[in-house]
Design a protein around this motif. Sequence first.
Motif, mmCIF file in Angstrom:
data_model
loop_
_atom_site.group_PDB
_atom_site.id
_atom_site.type_symbol
_atom_site.label_atom_id
_atom_site.label_comp_id
_atom_site.label_asym_id
_atom_site.label_seq_id
_atom_site.Cartn_x
_atom_site.Cartn_y
_atom_site.Cartn_z
ATOM 1 N N GLY A 260 39.187 48.247 30.032
ATOM 2 C CA GLY A 260 39.831 46.963 30.250
ATOM 3 C C GLY A 260 38.783 45.874 30.348
ATOM 4 N N SER A 261 39.233 44.663 30.642
ATOM 5 C CA SER A 261 38.314 43.530 30.774
ATOM 6 C C SER A 261 37.812 43.446 32.215
ATOM 7 C CB SER A 261 39.015 42.220 30.390
ATOM 8 O OG SER A 261 38.212 41.117 30.729
ATOM 9 N N GLY A 262 36.516 43.679 32.402
ATOM 10 C CA GLY A 262 35.931 43.557 33.727
ATOM 11 C C GLY A 262 35.959 42.132 34.245
ATOM 12 N N PHE A 263 35.914 41.156 33.337
ATOM 13 C CA PHE A 263 35.937 39.754 33.753
ATOM 14 C C PHE A 263 37.298 39.376 34.330
ATOM 15 C CE2 PHE A 263 32.827 39.733 30.140
ATOM 16 C CZ PHE A 263 31.698 39.599 30.930
ATOM 17 N N LEU A 264 38.367 39.785 33.645
ATOM 18 C CA LEU A 264 39.696 39.513 34.184
ATOM 19 C C LEU A 264 39.929 40.288 35.472
ATOM 20 C CD1 LEU A 264 41.902 39.472 30.945
ATOM 21 C CD2 LEU A 264 41.080 37.541 32.289
ATOM 22 N N ALA A 265 39.321 41.462 35.582
ATOM 23 C CA ALA A 265 39.430 42.237 36.820
ATOM 24 C C ALA A 265 38.766 41.505 37.975
ATOM 25 C CB ALA A 265 38.789 43.611 36.631
ATOM 26 N N ALA A 266 37.613 40.894 37.720
ATOM 27 C CA ALA A 266 36.926 40.138 38.767
ATOM 28 C C ALA A 266 37.779 38.967 39.244
ATOM 29 C CB ALA A 266 35.571 39.641 38.256
ATOM 30 N N PHE A 267 38.424 38.263 38.297
ATOM 31 C CA PHE A 267 39.299 37.150 38.685
ATOM 32 C C PHE A 267 40.483 37.669 39.492
ATOM 33 C CE2 PHE A 267 42.715 34.127 38.191
ATOM 34 C CZ PHE A 267 42.074 32.907 38.372
ATOM 35 N N ALA A 268 41.089 38.763 39.048
ATOM 36 C CA ALA A 268 42.238 39.325 39.770
ATOM 37 C C ALA A 268 41.839 39.771 41.171
ATOM 38 C CB ALA A 268 42.828 40.494 38.976
ATOM 39 N N ALA A 269 40.631 40.312 41.307
ATOM 40 C CA ALA A 269 40.155 40.731 42.626
ATOM 41 C C ALA A 269 39.979 39.529 43.544
ATOM 42 C CB ALA A 269 38.835 41.490 42.489
ATOM 43 N N GLY A 270 39.378 38.459 43.030
ATOM 44 C CA GLY A 270 39.213 37.261 43.841
ATOM 45 C C GLY A 270 40.537 36.654 44.241
ATOM 46 N N LEU A 271 41.501 36.637 43.322
ATOM 47 C CA LEU A 271 42.816 36.090 43.619
ATOM 48 C C LEU A 271 43.537 36.937 44.672
ATOM 49 C CD1 LEU A 271 44.457 33.674 42.570
ATOM 50 C CD2 LEU A 271 45.621 35.255 41.022
ATOM 51 N N THR A 272 43.356 38.246 44.612
ATOM 52 C CA THR A 272 43.964 39.136 45.603
ATOM 53 C C THR A 272 43.386 38.882 46.988
ATOM 54 O OG1 THR A 272 44.296 40.828 43.896
ATOM 55 C CG2 THR A 272 44.410 41.550 46.189
ATOM 56 N N ILE A 273 42.071 38.718 47.073
ATOM 57 C CA ILE A 273 41.431 38.430 48.360
ATOM 58 C C ILE A 273 41.907 37.084 48.900
ATOM 59 C CG2 ILE A 273 39.235 37.916 49.497
ATOM 60 C CD1 ILE A 273 37.913 39.920 47.647
ATOM 61 N N ALA A 274 41.992 36.067 48.022
ATOM 62 C CA ALA A 274 42.447 34.748 48.455
ATOM 63 C C ALA A 274 43.862 34.800 48.999
ATOM 64 C CB ALA A 274 42.363 33.763 47.296
#
Length: 480
Positions: A260-274
Motif C-alpha cells: 500500500g501507500s506508506g505516505f497515505l498511511a502516515a496521513f491516516a495515522a496522524g489523523l487518527t491520533i488527532a
Amino acid sequence: MPRLRPSRSFHNQAVTADSLTLMLGLIGVVVLVASLLSGFIERTNFPQVAVFLALGALVGPHGLGVLDVGIDSPILRMVATLSLTLVLFTDALTIDLQDVRRHASLAAIILGPGTVIAAALIALAATGVLGLPLALAAILAAPLASTDPVLLRGLLRRPSLPTAARQALRLESGLNDVVLLPIVLVAMTFATDGGEKTGAGKLLLQMLVLGPGAGALVAWLAIMLLQTIRARVGVRRDYESLYSLGVALAAFAAAESLHGSGFLAAFAAGLTIAALDVELCDCFREYGETTAEMLLLFTFVLLGTSLMWMGLRNVSLTLALFVVLALAARPLALALALWRTQTDSEAKRAIVWYGPRGLSSLLLILVPVFALMPGTESLFHIASVVVLVSIVVNGGSMISWSAAGHSGKQVQATIMTVEELQKLISSGEPVWLLDVRTEKSFLASEQMIKGSVRIDPQHARRDAIQQGVPKDAWAALFCT
C-alpha cells in the motif's frame, strides 16, 4: 589501515565514513543556520528555502565542489521519503476537525477550485503546451497544485493577515497534499499499465485502501497501548513526542509491507491520533513540525547542489509559457470561486495570491521518479523550474507584503508595573493573571501570585482553553 578518500558524489555509491561525516556536518549546518535566521525570517517573511538552495549551490559542483547529489542518490531517496512521511503526518496532526466543520464551505472552495480544478488546468496546459500524455500530465500537474507549508508558515503567524485568509491558507497547506497524492498514485497506475488496465483495480485497492487502513490501525493500536501504560505506570511527556514519531514510521512500514501507500498511511495515522488522543497530538505538534521542517530544509540543500538547477538548461518559450500557466491556474480558479462569497476583498487577495510552490511539490513528483517510471525525471526538472520561479515571485511578494505593514487588528504587548495593573483591574476591565514561566523556573521558585492561572508556555493554547481564558480579555503575563 589506509584512509578513505572523500566521496564527493552520491550517485549509486555506498555510504563511506567520509560521506557520513559530510552528511552529519551538513545536517549540523542546516540546524545552525535555520536557528540563527529564524528571527530574521519571521520578521521579514524572507523565503527560508532560498537560503538553503543557495547553501546547496555553494557546496555543489559549481561551488566548492564538496557534494553532488544525483536523482538516483540513495541518501536523497531516504531523506525525501522521510520528509514527505513526516510532512503528511504532521499535516494530519495539525488539522482541527472542528475548525474544518465550521468552515466546511471554505474548505470545499480551497480543495475544489484551489486544488483539484487547479491541478486539472495545469494538466491541460501540460498536454497542450508540453505535449505530454494524459497520465504523465496528471503526474506533473498534481504536485504543481500543492501549496508549500514551509513557505507559508511565517505568513500565517503574522497577526495582520486577515482571519479568513489565515483559515483558508492553513486548510489548504494542511489538506491539499493528501488530495493530490492519490492523483499521482492513480496516474502512476495507469501510466505503468501501458493502456492495459489489468490489475489496476487491485493496485488502487492496495494503495488507496490498504495503505490508509494500515496507518489508522497502527495508530489506534499505539494509542490504546499508550493509554494502558499511562494508567498503570505513567509515561514521560517528552517521550510521547518520540512515541508519535515511532507511530508515523511504523504506519509507513506497515502499509509498504502490504504494497500500500506508506505516505497515505502516515496521513491516516496522524489523523487518527488527532481524532482520538488530543494530548499526544499537542505533545508532538511543535516537535514534529520542527523536525519535519529541518528535514525539508536539508532536502533543499541536497537538491540545491545541482538537481534544482538542471531544468534551467532547457528553458525555452514553450517551457516559460507552461510555467506562467501553471502558476496562474490556482489564482484563476480561486478568484472565480471566491467572487460571489462574503469574504472581504483584502482576504480574497491574500487567499488568491499566496499559494507558493516549494518542496512539497518536489517531494510529490519524486514519488514516481523513485519508482523508476520512464519519463518522470524530465518532469522533475520541469517542476523544479516552476518551483524556482514561485520562490522568487511568491516569496518576494511576501517580503513586500510584510514590509508594507498591513494594518489589521494586532495584539499590542507592553511592560506594565504592579501599580498600572492594579489600576487596570480597578477600572473594571476583565484581567486574567497568567503565570507563563517555564516549567524549570516555576518549580524552582517560591514566588506565586495570588489568583493567577498557571499556563505552560509550551502548551499555551491548550492550557488557556482548559482554564477558560476568554479571547477578548486583558492578559497580564508573569514570566520571570
